[in-house]
Design an enzyme around this catalytic site. Structure first.
Site, short mmCIF file in Angstrom:
data_model
loop_
_atom_site.label_atom_id
_atom_site.label_comp_id
_atom_site.label_asym_id
_atom_site.label_seq_id
_atom_site.Cartn_x
_atom_site.Cartn_y
_atom_site.Cartn_z
CE LYS A 54 61.00 57.22 15.51
NZ LYS A 54 61.09 56.60 16.86
CB SER A 67 58.61 53.53 16.83
OG SER A 67 59.46 54.42 17.54
CB SER A 94 61.68 53.20 19.48
OG SER A 94 60.40 52.64 19.54
N1 GLN Z 1 57.54 49.45 21.54
C1 GLN Z 1 57.33 50.37 22.60
C2 GLN Z 1 55.98 51.00 22.43
O1 GLN Z 1 55.26 50.55 21.60
C3 GLN Z 1 58.41 51.40 22.62
C4 GLN Z 1 58.29 52.37 21.53
C5 GLN Z 1 59.35 53.43 21.58
O2 GLN Z 1 60.41 53.24 22.17
N2 GLN Z 1 59.06 54.56 20.96
O3 GLN Z 1 55.62 51.91 23.08
#
Ligand code: GLN
Length: 484
Positions: free
Chosen positions: A76, A151, A175
């Site tokens: 990532k 994400s 995410s």
């Molecule tokens: N969807 C959540 C957010 O927007 C979690 C994102 C994540 O786990 N990085 O913060």
């Protein structure tokens, strides 16, 4: 070849049926051929990958190969990679070449893995759809009009489309698990502190945790063996002895007590997803598990709590992007104030700005007690809910996401609806617990993820249950249409 799991690739390499160079060329060719329609990679490091592959082959000839030696993977783009752009999906870091490797990157390289490139993601990991990236949205390989989740959407997409046999991800509120669910792959968020955060661009430091995205739980165990462990460079890294997550994979599930939180099966759950989860429960019962209803009464508060804590921490973490030290700097600033304002105004996208503003507000004098302190108090209640549930059960189970993959653009105009897609994952981060998502079937032709949540440092148990389930099902072996 690209359908093989890490364990199978490892065996093929060991038997001399293929080489790391051949494997690496194969995956690079697939990325070249298929990724233009998916956008799962921000950077492909072909030359470096081939160098690493040849080095892995040479090490194998010298008798120095471990289980992951010579196997390609994708990182990532939130993990710092020495000499390679580390963008975090943001214009702010579009020109940033990291001078060092994240611990996770360093450890997986030391295990002999070959980096194919860096995967696309929501900007600074803020999102549930991989649509907020500076590099454009990632598409779901099962239906290109739909999101892969986020994400870590680029990583989940790359593994689902068999562009990489494994990838790294990070999970602050879901995410790793949510994109794994939406793309039909396996993803585990370890216990907070299990995997070093050193060199992982910080979003919300008390929640962020790196982990693997793979086809199977067995592969996740192999990756976690290499990724996890104490790191003196991360002050929140857990000082615990290393574990071999592969040893307990085959243990029988007889007598296992699985807790089903009734709050995870509420009106917000899509009926098609619910049916898949019910079938999975039966499958696990057939393997010897016993199902018990539990309560997590503060679940409905996890989203409001998270959206105070995470923005508060991000507003502090992202203060470092000021145009002075590294990353984007606006053109011809008139003075220091102008430099800060325009650099941040031009460098960050809308969602990141929204979070910085919410966080700054919540932390400001006069509001700190009302918002941040209150959120931290409720966070404790959420953790206590889990503690009480674990007095009666060994693991907690439910859906990973309330729905299957949604359409691109469907939720971008309404942040609250987007935030709700993490309703079943966020409380796990707030409590610091490990959670895994595994493919459990399909609804409307799209993958559904089953989530298992464990006690602190209970990764081995989660992987064991997931592995046993994957031995009697084949959801994790299905590939998206058109991905041959
Ligand atoms: N969807 C959540 C957010 O927007 C979690 C994102 C994540 O786990 N990085 O913060």
């Amino acid at each position: 070849m690209h359908d093989l799991t890490l364990a199978e690739l490892s065996a093929a390499l060991y038997r001399g049926e293929t080489t790391s160079e051949e494997l690496t060329r194969h995956f690079l060719a697939r990325i070249e051929r298929l990724d233009s329609g998916l956008n799962s990679f921000v950077t492909v490091t072909a030359e470096r990958a081939l160098d690493q592959a040849r080095a892995a082959d040479a090490a194998r000839r010298r008798g120095e190969a471990g289980p992951l030696s010579g196997i390609p993977l994708a990182h990532k783009d939130i993990f710092c990679t020495e000499g390679v752009k580390t963008s975090c999906g943001s214009k702010m870091l579009d020109s940033f070449i990291s001078p060092y490797d994240a611990t996770v990157v360093e450890r997986l390289r030391a295990a002999g893995m070959v980096m194919l490139g860096k995967t696309n993601m929501d900007e600074f990991a803020m999102g549930s759809s991989s649509e907020t990236s500076f590099y454009g949205p990632v598409r779901n390989p099962w239906d290109r009009e739909r999101v892969p989740g986020g994400s870590s959407g680029g990583s989940a997409c790359a593994v689902a489309a068999r562009l990489a046999p494994a990838a790294t991800g990070t999970d602050t509120g879901g995410s790793i698990r949510q994109p794994a669910a939406l793309c039909g792959v396996t993803g585990i968020k370890p216990t907070y502190g299990r995997v070093s955060r050193y060199g992982m661009v910080a979003f919300a430091s008390s929640l962020d945790q790196g982990g693997p995205i793979t086809q199977t739980a067995e592969d996740a165990a192999l990756m976690l063996n290499a990724m996890s462990g104490f790191d003196a460079r991360d002050s929140t890294s857990a000082q615990r002895p290393d574990e071999d997550y592969t040893v307990g994979l085959d243990a029988a599930l007889t007598g296992l007590r699985i807790g089903l939180p009734k709050e995870f099966f509420d009106a917000g759950l899509d009926p098609g997803v619910a049916r898949v989860i019910e079938a999975a429960i039966k499958e696990l019962e057939a393997l010897g598990a016993r199902v018990i209803e539990v309560e997590l009464p503060n679940t409905h508060l996890s989203i409001p709590v998270y959206y105070v804590v995470a923005p508060a921490e991000c507003s502090s973490n992202l203060a470092r992007f000021d145009g002075v030290r590294y990353g984007y700097r606006c053109a011809a600033p008139a003075d220091l104030h102008d430099l800060y304002c325009r650099t941040r105004g031009e460098g960050f996208g809308a969602e990141v700005k929204r979070r910085i503003m919410i966080g700054t507000y919540a932390l400001s004098a006069g509001y700190y007690d009302a918002y941040y302190l209150k959120a931290q108090q409720i966070r404790r209640l959420i953790r206590d809910d889990y503690r009480r549930a674990f007095e009666r059960v060994d693991v907690i189970m439910g859906p990973t996401s309330p729905s299957v993959a949604f359409k691109l653009g469907e939720k971008t105009g309404d942040p609250i609806t987007m935030y709700l897609s993490d309703i079943y994952t966020i409380s796990v981060n707030l409590a610091g617990l490990p959670g895994i998502s595994i493919p459990a079937g399909f609804a409307e032709g799209l993958p559904v993820g089953l989530q298992l949540i464990g006690e602190h440092f209970g990764e081995a148990r989660l992987l064991n249950i997931a592995h046993r389930y994957q031995q009697v099902t084949d959801w994790h072996r299905r590939t998206p249409p058109g991905i041959d």
